[in-house]
Design an enzyme around this catalytic site. Structure first.
Site, PDB file in Angstrom:
ATOM      1  N   HIS A   1       0.634  -0.463 -10.364  1.00 52.01           N
ATOM      2  CA  HIS A   1      -0.271  -1.274  -9.529  1.00 52.01           C
ATOM      3  C   HIS A   1      -0.657  -2.566 -10.237  1.00 52.01           C
ATOM      4  CE1 HIS A   1      -3.288  -0.885  -5.983  1.00 52.01           C
ATOM      5  NE2 HIS A   1      -2.966  -2.146  -6.196  1.00 52.01           N
TER       6      HIS A   1
ATOM      7  N   ARG B   1       0.849  -1.183   0.000  1.00 54.58           N
ATOM      8  CA  ARG B   1       0.000   0.000   0.000  1.00 54.58           C
ATOM      9  C   ARG B   1       0.889   1.239   0.000  1.00 54.58           C
ATOM     10  NH1 ARG B   1      -3.173  -3.009  -1.499  1.00 54.58           N
ATOM     11  NH2 ARG B   1      -5.225  -3.567  -0.691  1.00 54.58           N
TER      12      ARG B   1
END
Length: 310
Positions: free
Chosen positions: A273, A225
């Site tokens: 991502h 994250r």
């Protein structure tokens, strides 16, 4: 009794998920009425993603559980209208994808592949890397994805340490916990991999203080994250050489803005991502099994503790 199941993921994901979910319900013998539209008061279960159409759970008066398609639930847990059990996605496809990405980038650093792929310049330097048994790797976060990645790296022969907020025991991995454990886990870490959840307690886990605990020149890999890293502190550590390179897949703002200094920094690799994602086929298996469990009065898999945020 037939359960009414609302698919509330991204609308364009419905065509892929619908046949897989129906097949899994049939295989498990779960009587389920699956749709992507229902009157809210008729819904028993919601298959959910934060980028789907549902944000207010108040109208769902007979709702039994919300089953997230995402591994991360930090965008769901603060929702005060959600008062029923929440599960997060833990599935074999997600674990396998993350393990492959982490192993690939760890080996890239271990073998010094960037030197030969990106920085040739006519140099002939026949210097072999050490063996994996002589390389220390630390995984921060020992949930399902962190454990799978740590075990895969250990199987490749690396000296693997792992750190989590609570003590874990994993074969082949030296496990640490707590503030003192974090310092010990970082002290020898030539490669650090972040797979912690995004919670107030984990924000800026890598900051100026903890980055200074690393051996000089350590490499950072973050597929977890974005908020796990203090960006300013990491950029300063990269500029000083305290951190040799960082491969970052997740960011506080996504897509990463074009003007962000990570893009231009010579010692940062940005990936968009892609470390892992939910696979429809394996996710459908997990969702269907959890609805079977709920209807049978059995404990749900991967239940979120909302007080902890994961």
């Amino acid at each position: 009794m037939t359960a009414n199941v609302l698919f509330a993921g991204r609308p364009d994901a419905w065509p892929a998920y619908e046949p897989l979910l129906r097949a899994e319900f049939a295989r498990l013998g779960v009587p389920a009425n699956l749709r992507n539209e229902f009157a809210p008061e008729e819904v028993d279960y919601i298959i959910f993603a934060p980028n789907g159409p549902v944000s207010d759970f108040t109208p769902f008066t007979r709702l039994k559980a919300v089953l997230s398609l995402w591994a991360g639930v930090e965008k769901i847990t603060p929702n005060a209208s959600l008062t029923v059990p929440l599960t997060r996605m833990v599935d074999s496809g997600l674990e396998q994808g993350m393990t492959e990405w982490v192993a690939g980038h760890s080996l890239r650093y271990h073998l010094g592949m960037d030197t030969h792929i990106l920085d040739q310049n006519g140099r002939w330097e026949p210097k072999a890397p050490p063996l994996a048994k002589d390389r220390n790797v630390t995984v921060l976060g020992l949930g399902a994805l962190g454990t799978a990645s740590a075990q895969a790296l250990a199987a490749l022969g690396f000296q693997v340490s792992g750190w989590s907020r609570t003590q874990k025991e994993i074969e082949g991995v030296s496990c640490f916990a707590g503030a003192d454990g974090l310092k010990e886990a970082l002290a020898k870490a030539e490669i650090v991999i972040l797979l912690l959840p995004d919670t107030p307690a984990t924000e800026n886990t890598l900051n100026a203080e903890t980055l200074a605990m690393l051996p000089r020149g350590a490499k950072i890999i973050n597929p977890g994250r974005g908020p796990l890293i203090d960006d300013g502190a990491l950029l300063a550590a990269l500029d000083s050489g305290q951190v040799g390179h960082a491969t970052l897949d997740v960011f506080r703002i996504e897509p990463l803005p074009p003007e962000h200094p990570y893009w231009a920094h010579p010692n940062v690799t940005v990936t968009p991502h892609i470390a892992s994602e939910t696979r429809e086929s394996t996710a459908a298996e997990v969702i269907a099994e959890n609805i079977r469990r709920a209807e049978a009065g059995e404990p749900l898999l991967h239940l979120v503790d909302r007080s902890l945020g994961y």
